[in-house]
Enzyme design. Structure first.
Site, PDB file in Angstrom:
ATOM      1  N   ALA A 188       9.551   6.534   5.870  1.00 27.82           N
ATOM      2  CA  ALA A 188      10.817   6.515   6.592  1.00 27.82           C
ATOM      3  C   ALA A 188      10.851   5.442   7.672  1.00 27.82           C
ATOM      4  CB  ALA A 188      11.068   7.890   7.217  1.00 27.82           C
ATOM      5  N   VAL A 237       3.776  -0.575   4.467  1.00 26.18           N
ATOM      6  CA  VAL A 237       2.408  -1.002   4.792  1.00 26.18           C
ATOM      7  C   VAL A 237       1.859  -1.872   3.669  1.00 26.18           C
ATOM      8  CG1 VAL A 237       0.068  -0.244   5.362  1.00 26.18           C
ATOM      9  CG2 VAL A 237       2.037   1.117   6.098  1.00 26.18           C
ATOM     10  N   ASP A 260       2.568  15.254  11.015  1.00 24.54           N
ATOM     11  CA  ASP A 260       2.749  15.071   9.570  1.00 24.54           C
ATOM     12  C   ASP A 260       1.401  15.047   8.851  1.00 24.54           C
ATOM     13  OD1 ASP A 260       4.249  14.820   7.286  1.00 24.54           O
ATOM     14  OD2 ASP A 260       4.519  12.659   7.450  1.00 24.54           O
ATOM     15  N   LYS A 320       1.650  -2.874   8.974  1.00 27.03           N
ATOM     16  CA  LYS A 320       2.872  -2.082   8.842  1.00 27.03           C
ATOM     17  C   LYS A 320       4.019  -2.832   9.503  1.00 27.03           C
ATOM     18  CE  LYS A 320       4.820   2.537   9.371  1.00 27.03           C
ATOM     19  NZ  LYS A 320       4.527   3.966   9.659  1.00 27.03           N
ATOM     20  N   LEU A 346       0.818  -1.211   0.000  1.00 25.15           N
ATOM     21  CA  LEU A 346       0.000   0.000   0.000  1.00 25.15           C
ATOM     22  C   LEU A 346       0.852   1.262   0.000  1.00 25.15           C
ATOM     23  CD1 LEU A 346      -2.728  -1.045   2.614  1.00 25.15           C
ATOM     24  CD2 LEU A 346      -2.967  -0.980   0.117  1.00 25.15           C
ATOM     25  N   GLY A 347       2.054   1.171   0.571  1.00 20.98           N
ATOM     26  CA  GLY A 347       2.920   2.342   0.614  1.00 20.98           C
ATOM     27  C   GLY A 347       4.094   2.110   1.552  1.00 20.98           C
TER      28      GLY A 347
END
Length: 321
Positions: free
Chosen positions: A50, A54, A159, A67, A46-47
């Site tokens: 740093a 995931v 963030d 994750k 999914l991505g």
């Protein structure tokens, strides 16, 4: 709301080759927890960031997000944040946390992972493009309500950016999907993205406080309304002012957020409600952050209680008429 079960889903994490210290595995691998013996198939990536990577997975037959990372300390901090957010009674802030464990690879390498709710939905910019700009203040209002509860609990998101936000369906609301940058109030922001960082624009410090999140939220709105990010150039404030000139009646609210004039999310939310009232959107006299216990709904797994924001429901019903 009846779609809570669709959003509180199990998390899966992919095993990939090591790249930039993030766990990177090929889809199809089944990851088994060392302590809790949970088994999670890695469906697709999914991505990554740093801290870790995931993956989409399955937990008890339901989609979830997993994750995984080598960075045990950082992962433990993220898990602690998710646990803390679960303790904010009557509100769901961020994904529901389902499982935490370690994974030992065939080579003996130790990874830490956690499984969380997989929040399906659209990016905010794509949603606004498809549905219309009138949805932006509605969705921001709900997010401000969540931020208010987060700040009251002693945390700052840090963030906050377009990539960390998803517009979920049933209920339609703007939710955050990554708590990696969440920082305790008063400390230095531990993770940020330059475009949304007031320090990058020379408009404030990186101290974790509500005004930091509200600046990032305003920059997110500018990015959506501008059709993308814009460079700060030699005169950052002038670059922002130019984009602000195209934001219509939302401009005064966004200007105050960028200048740090809102001391908390509730103040910005109040101005946004007034803005919507001027547009003849039916706004209730008060927007409670929680609804009565009778509106609580548990998932089929009995693991995540979601309480809807009454104000959001009112706006959505209005816009769907």
């Amino acid at each position: 709301m009846n779609s809570v079960a669709n959003h509180c889903q199990s998390a899966q994490m992919g095993l990939l080759n090591m790249k930039n210290s993030a766990a990177d595995f090929q889809p199809g691998v089944r990851l088994s927890g060392k302590w809790h013996n949970g088994t999670y198939p890695l469906i697709r990536k999914l991505g990554s960031g740093a801290i870790g990577t995931v993956y989409l997975t399955k937990r008890n037959g339901v989609d979830a997000a997993l994750k995984i990372s080598e960075k045990r300390t950082s992962m433990t901090m993220e898990m602690n944040v998710l646990q803390s957010l679960k303790k904010v009674q009557g509100h769901f802030l961020g994904p529901c946390l389902f499982d935490t464990d370690d994974y030992v690879s065939p080579s003996g390498k130790l990874y830490t992972f956690y499984v969380m709710e997989y929040i399906q939905g659209s990016r905010l910019d794509a949603y606004i493009k498809a549905k219309g700009s009138e949805w932006l203040p509605v969705l921001l209002l709900g997010l401000l309500d969540d931020l208010d509860h987060l700040h009251q609990a002693g945390w700052v998101f840090g963030d906050l950016k377009l990539d960390n936000l998803v517009v979920s369906e049933n209920p339609i609301r703007l939710r955050w999907v990554d708590v990696g940058g969440t920082t305790q109030t008063g400390r230095a922001i531990k993770e940020y993205t330059e475009f949304y960082d007031r320090g990058h624009w020379g408009m404030g410090s990186r101290k974790a406080e509500p005004t930091y999140d509200l600046f990032a939220l305003a920059m997110t709105a500018l990015e959506v309304m501008n059709g993308g990010r814009f460079p700060k150039g030699d005169t950052p404030k002038a670059a922002i002012k130019q984009v602000l000139s195209r934001t219509g009646k939302l401009r005064p609210i966004l200007e105050k957020a960028l200048a740090g004039k809102y001391t908390d999310s509730a103040a910005m939310k109040q101005d946004l409600v007034k803005h919507l009232m001027k547009k003849n959107v039916p706004v209730p006299p008060a927007i409670p952050s929680r609804v009565a216990k009778s509106s609580q709904r548990k998932t089929g797994l009995g693991e995540c209680i979601v309480l809807s924001v009454y104000g959001i429901a009112c706006y959505v019903l209005y816009l769907l008429q």
